[in-house]
Write a protein that holds these residues in place. Sequence first.
Motif, PDB file in Angstrom:
ATOM      1  N   LYS A   9       2.568 -27.231   2.517  1.00  0.00           N
ATOM      2  CA  LYS A   9       1.345 -27.357   1.737  1.00  0.00           C
ATOM      3  C   LYS A   9       0.304 -26.326   2.150  1.00  0.00           C
ATOM      4  O   LYS A   9      -0.379 -25.731   1.299  1.00  0.00           O
ATOM      5  N   GLU A  10       0.154 -26.104   3.444  1.00  0.00           N
ATOM      6  CA  GLU A  10      -0.854 -25.160   3.930  1.00  0.00           C
ATOM      7  C   GLU A  10      -0.557 -23.740   3.453  1.00  0.00           C
ATOM      8  O   GLU A  10      -1.470 -23.009   3.028  1.00  0.00           O
ATOM      9  N   TRP A  12       1.066 -22.898   0.769  1.00  0.00           N
ATOM     10  CA  TRP A  12       0.822 -22.885  -0.681  1.00  0.00           C
ATOM     11  C   TRP A  12      -0.669 -22.764  -0.984  1.00  0.00           C
ATOM     12  O   TRP A  12      -1.100 -21.895  -1.752  1.00  0.00           O
ATOM     13  N   GLU A  13      -1.463 -23.617  -0.355  1.00  0.00           N
ATOM     14  CA  GLU A  13      -2.898 -23.637  -0.628  1.00  0.00           C
ATOM     15  C   GLU A  13      -3.589 -22.365  -0.141  1.00  0.00           C
ATOM     16  O   GLU A  13      -4.504 -21.853  -0.800  1.00  0.00           O
ATOM     17  N   TRP A  28      -1.346 -28.108  -4.783  1.00  0.00           N
ATOM     18  CA  TRP A  28      -0.319 -28.989  -4.220  1.00  0.00           C
ATOM     19  C   TRP A  28      -0.553 -30.419  -4.687  1.00  0.00           C
ATOM     20  O   TRP A  28       0.393 -31.147  -5.023  1.00  0.00           O
ATOM     21  N   ASN A  29      -1.819 -30.820  -4.728  1.00  0.00           N
ATOM     22  CA  ASN A  29      -2.138 -32.191  -5.131  1.00  0.00           C
ATOM     23  C   ASN A  29      -1.809 -32.462  -6.599  1.00  0.00           C
ATOM     24  O   ASN A  29      -1.481 -33.597  -6.959  1.00  0.00           O
ATOM     25  N   ASP A  32       1.700 -33.442  -6.501  1.00  0.00           N
ATOM     26  CA  ASP A  32       1.839 -34.815  -5.996  1.00  0.00           C
ATOM     27  C   ASP A  32       1.433 -35.834  -7.057  1.00  0.00           C
ATOM     28  O   ASP A  32       2.065 -36.890  -7.199  1.00  0.00           O
ATOM     29  N   ARG A  43       8.231 -26.602  -6.326  1.00  0.00           N
ATOM     30  CA  ARG A  43       7.275 -25.533  -5.995  1.00  0.00           C
ATOM     31  C   ARG A  43       8.057 -24.343  -5.452  1.00  0.00           C
ATOM     32  O   ARG A  43       8.757 -24.463  -4.453  1.00  0.00           O
TER      33      ARG A  43
END
Length: 340
Positions: A9-10, A12-13, A28-29, A32, A43
């Motif tokens: 996630k990190e 990606w963001e 990412w959210n 989700d 992803r």
Amino acid sequence: MEVREVENKEQWENFLLLCQEKTFCHSWNWGDFNSLLGSKVWRFGVFNAGLLLAVFQVIGIKARRGNFLFVPHGPIFLKEHDKKKEILGNVLNFLKQLGKKEEAWFLRIAPLLLRTEENNQLFEYFGFINAPMHMHPEITWELDLTLPEDQLLKNMRKTTRYLIRQAEKEGVDVVKSARKEELESFEEIYWETAKRHSFVPFSKEYLEKEFEVFSKDNQAMMFSGKYNGDVLSSAMVIFHSQRAFYHQGASLPSKIPVSYLVQWEAIKEAKTRGCQRYNFWGIVPGAERSHNHPWKGLTLFKKGFGGEEKDYVRTKDFPLSWKYWLVFIFEQLRKRKRNL
């Protein structure tokens, strides 16, 4: 170049922060959130010698009108990378393989690229066609938040500035909260708003899960405009990647201009959070000249706060099966019925 899954996630963001165009629909959210609704989510990143050049989030849509793979407001390129053509070719080849595996009828991409001749030709080169309907805005209205508050007020339409002041004088109270209770107040007036503005409302589950996923990371807030204790206007704002997005709104007819103060408080909150732009989300082109579009009034409301129009490449489809054309005809008919 190679396409491989991004599982961190990190990573990606952090990549999205580096990109020029911003959208929470590729966060990412957002993935989700769609997973909670029951959709498959993938992803992927496009890498070259270990360097991440682009990302694309894929949502598997299983609808009554057919199954398809959807890339919402993507792929996201690293600052208009000069290898867009090569990257898109790799993305398309990968999606065709995934689509075959998932028995999808077609691929749908909502690009976050400005609508230029070069970008239009990019998709035409690979055989994409214009989708009958869009799923995310193709034309948005954005406000530069790097300006001081007094300049933002000065740049507004005179009437908008006056109505903000009037709401303040009338004693309108805007409550900012990430509590579920404020979402419930929003839902109470949301359905009436959808009917009044002729749009198809999201389900209760959709609204609640969206708010739940983003608020847990302090990325969602409700702004409830109250007059004499009653909520007359409410807005859900998503904060992501140094941007604020006015994604959901609802209001009741009133002589008190509550909605104007709600937006102004949301804009000030975005500035406090260090956001550089406030995205009012979708508008319709030529609203000033239109007489019958159901979103004309909402568009004029948004434009009154000042800002600029962002015009993106139209949503594109890539057929994978003859069944796609049944979807094509169905969506064209539905678009005409809704006068869109």
